[in-house]
Design an enzyme around this catalytic site. Structure first.
Site, PDB file in Angstrom:
ATOM      1  N   LYS A  30      35.313  -8.622   5.108  1.00 25.55           N
ATOM      2  CA  LYS A  30      34.457  -9.751   4.714  1.00 25.55           C
ATOM      3  C   LYS A  30      33.568  -9.365   3.533  1.00 25.55           C
ATOM      4  CE  LYS A  30      31.429  -8.037   8.288  1.00 25.55           C
ATOM      5  NZ  LYS A  30      31.047  -8.121   9.702  1.00 25.55           N
ATOM      6  N   ARG A 128      23.987 -14.481  18.868  1.00 21.15           N
ATOM      7  CA  ARG A 128      24.151 -15.407  17.740  1.00 21.15           C
ATOM      8  C   ARG A 128      25.413 -16.246  17.857  1.00 21.15           C
ATOM      9  NH1 ARG A 128      26.115 -10.896  13.177  1.00 21.15           N
ATOM     10  NH2 ARG A 128      28.141 -10.638  14.154  1.00 21.15           N
ATOM     11  N   TYR A 252       7.710  -2.518 -16.480  1.00 22.65           N
ATOM     12  CA  TYR A 252       6.938  -3.697 -16.070  1.00 22.65           C
ATOM     13  C   TYR A 252       5.767  -3.277 -15.196  1.00 22.65           C
ATOM     14  CZ  TYR A 252      10.554  -6.861 -17.784  1.00 22.65           C
ATOM     15  OH  TYR A 252      11.421  -7.558 -18.566  1.00 22.65           O
ATOM     16  N   MET A 300      15.833  -5.437 -14.636  1.00 25.48           N
ATOM     17  CA  MET A 300      17.091  -6.103 -14.305  1.00 25.48           C
ATOM     18  C   MET A 300      18.292  -5.333 -14.865  1.00 25.48           C
ATOM     19  SD  MET A 300      18.379  -9.985 -15.131  1.00 25.48           S
ATOM     20  CE  MET A 300      16.931 -10.782 -14.472  1.00 25.48           C
TER      21      MET A 300
HETATM   22  C1  LIG Z   1      31.241  -6.957  10.352  1.00 21.74           C
HETATM   23  C2  LIG Z   1      31.811  -6.950  11.699  1.00 21.74           C
HETATM   24  C3  LIG Z   1      32.380  -5.792  12.232  1.00 21.74           C
HETATM   25  C4  LIG Z   1      32.361  -4.445  11.533  1.00 21.74           C
HETATM   26  O1  LIG Z   1      31.122  -3.799  11.780  1.00 21.74           O
HETATM   27  P1  LIG Z   1      30.794  -2.384  11.095  1.00 21.74           P
HETATM   28  O2  LIG Z   1      29.458  -2.064  11.640  1.00 21.74           O
HETATM   29  O3  LIG Z   1      30.769  -2.617   9.620  1.00 21.74           O
HETATM   30  O4  LIG Z   1      31.847  -1.436  11.494  1.00 21.74           O
HETATM   31  C5  LIG Z   1      33.028  -5.902  13.454  1.00 21.74           C
HETATM   32  N1  LIG Z   1      33.059  -7.063  14.130  1.00 21.74           N
HETATM   33  C6  LIG Z   1      32.487  -8.188  13.661  1.00 21.74           C
HETATM   34  C7  LIG Z   1      32.546  -9.438  14.463  1.00 21.74           C
HETATM   35  C8  LIG Z   1      31.837  -8.169  12.444  1.00 21.74           C
HETATM   36  O5  LIG Z   1      31.255  -9.283  11.985  1.00 21.74           O
END
Ligand SMILES: *Cc1c(COP(=O)(O)O)cnc(C)c1O
Length: 359
Positions: A30, A128, A252, A300
């Site tokens: 992701k 969540r 800055y 930046m």
């Molecule tokens: C991002 C995610 C992971 C991976 O977690 P890491 O800590 O990066 O290994 C696994 N399961 C779900 C549902 C996630 O959203």
């Protein structure tokens, strides 16, 4: 930014050995492969026999399909209402956290004449998303019935503190197992619980699949297991050199003034590239194998380091903000700690301006 495909694969190998022979690996890719570039990440891992890839959104899933990924693509965040048709049409596997989404998926599958493959998420403490494990009796029968027209391919939960509190993983596991017993899924349903940290602290819970992310990309996953092979290096060039007389203000807000006579080098990288602004007057970099402090605020586009102890520094030299230079190394976790955040945020915060060079 240099990215080492061999290190990525070495980290995958350690995850695989940690998880054991019964669990397949579903790398999480992701957020553009944790910022590294999902296309190249997938190319580097596809030859390694992974079971599938995990993403957060339908758009990310469709992107993977567009890349010709032949293994399952799992969307693990809850689907926003209205995206079910898209997800089903793309052939994505989706997570379900409530009966309403299940009903919408069923309708989408009917409309398209395709099957909807789903992974039931069970909430064991993250809070969540997922069906609440504490009240399994109240929803298990309705869920079983609602799953009937769909293809039930997975059941999972997500750990909240595997990197810092292994005992919490045991508590989440017990809740998950109890919910799983109540649901009694058919044997072909894949059960997956462990993220990177979970693989190293509680490999016994690997079940039939694991979902590693950060460790693959070189971020530490708790204290268990070896530190990962570094995957990412973040470097910039010296674009300006400056001799400062005592008391010269810098950057800055003039938050820094030279103490004695100092020599400064300006590197062509700033927070617009994703270098955390919090490192101003706190962090350091490597130049010609030596540590040089970041002085003044990070701008930046540029960052200044004090190179008074590196008299041979030249215009065009490489300044390393993450990665190795000679004997010394700055790890992404070190940068994250100084910036009061986590490696995930550093990696996903690297912006499009930074060229991703795979080596
Ligand atoms: C991002 C995610 C992971 C991976 O977690 P890491 O800590 O990066 O290994 C696994 N399961 C779900 C549902 C996630 O959203």
């Amino acid at each position: 930014m240099e990215i080492r495909a061999d290190a990525l694969r070495a980290n995958l190998d350690r995850i695989r050995r940690g998880a054991g022979p019964d669990a397949v690996v579903i790398p999480m890719v992701k957020a553009d492969g944790y910022g590294l570039g999902v296309e190249e990440v997938v190319a580097a891992l596809s030859s390694e026999g992974v079971h599938g890839f995990g993403v957060a959104t339908v758009e990310e899933g469709k992107r993977l399909c567009g890349l010709g990924v032949a293994v399952p693509v799992l969307v693990l965040s809850p689907l926003p209402p209205g995206t079910e048709d898209d997800a089903v049409a793309a052939g994505l596997e989706v997570s379900v956290s409530n009966l309403e989404t299940l009903a919408r998926l069923t309708a989408a599958a009917r409309r398209s004449g395709r099957s909807a493959r789903c992974h039931v998420e069970i909430d064991t403490g993250m809070g969540r998303a997922g069906f609440d494990a504490q009240t399994v009796g109240s929803w298990a029968p309705a869920l079983r019935a609602a799953l009937d027209p769909l293809e039930w391919v997975g059941c999972f939960t997500h750990l909240h503190s595997a990197d810092s509190d292994p005992a919490s993983v045991d508590a989440q596991w017990s809740l998950f197992r109890a919910a799983l017993d109540a649901l009694s899924p058919p044997s072909e349903v894949r059960v997956h619980v462990l993220n990177s940290a979970g693989v190293f602290c509680r490999p016994a819970y690997a079940s039939s699949a694991v979902r590693p992310g950060i460790y693959l990309y070189g971020g530490a996953a708790g204290d268990g297991g070896r530190p990962p092979e570094p995957v990412v290096a973040l470097r910039a060039r010296v674009v300006h050199l400056r001799d400062a007389v005592p008391g010269t203000p810098l950057g800055y807000g003039s938050t820094y003034r030279s103490v004695g006579r100092e020599r400064w080098a300006t590197a062509s990288i700033g927070y617009g590239d994703g270098l955390p602004r919090a490192l101003g007057n706190r962090g350091s970099a490597l130049l010609r194998g030596r540590r040089v402090p970041i002085v003044g605020r990070i701008s930046m586009d540029v960052t200044v380091v004090d190179i008074s102890h590196v008299p041979d520094a030249q215009l065009g030299d490489v300044v390393t903000f993450v990665g190795r230079d000679g004997e010394d190394e700055i790890r992404v976790d070190e940068v994250a700690a100084l910036a009061d955040t986590i490696s995930y945020e550093i990696l996903t915060g690297l912006t499009a301006r930074v060229a991703r060079i795979w080596v």
